[in-house]
Design a protein around this motif. Sequence first.
Motif, PDB file in Angstrom:
ATOM      1  N   UNK A 145       0.830  -1.202   0.000  1.00  0.00           N
ATOM      2  CA  UNK A 145       0.000   0.000   0.000  1.00  0.00           C
ATOM      3  C   UNK A 145       0.869   1.259   0.000  1.00  0.00           C
ATOM      4  N   UNK A 146       1.950   1.257   0.757  1.00  0.00           N
ATOM      5  CA  UNK A 146       2.873   2.387   0.791  1.00  0.00           C
ATOM      6  C   UNK A 146       3.495   2.631  -0.577  1.00  0.00           C
ATOM      7  N   UNK A 147       3.971   1.576  -1.211  1.00  0.00           N
ATOM      8  CA  UNK A 147       4.612   1.709  -2.528  1.00  0.00           C
ATOM      9  C   UNK A 147       3.590   2.204  -3.554  1.00  0.00           C
ATOM     10  N   UNK A 148       2.387   1.675  -3.541  1.00  0.00           N
ATOM     11  CA  UNK A 148       1.356   2.120  -4.471  1.00  0.00           C
ATOM     12  C   UNK A 148       1.065   3.600  -4.276  1.00  0.00           C
ATOM     13  N   UNK A 149       1.000   4.049  -3.049  1.00  0.00           N
ATOM     14  CA  UNK A 149       0.751   5.463  -2.761  1.00  0.00           C
ATOM     15  C   UNK A 149       1.925   6.312  -3.229  1.00  0.00           C
TER      16      UNK A 149
END
Length: 62
Positions: free
Chosen positions: A54-58
């Motif tokens: 989720x962090x990388x996608x954001x």
Amino acid sequence: MSNDAQLSWFKSSYSGSQGDSCVEWARDAVAVYVRDSKDVALPRVEVSTRAWAAFVAHAVRG
């Protein structure tokens, strides 16, 4: 939870060219770990693989 010797650490491609602002990351089956490459004795950050994704996608979205 893996110990640091069991993990393969990767340095961020965005780290400073002088090696002065580097982070490294590693993962195992259940977590992703982030540490300061200048002082690997400091505590590392541990997050679930789901939270890391989720962090990388954001971050990619900017």
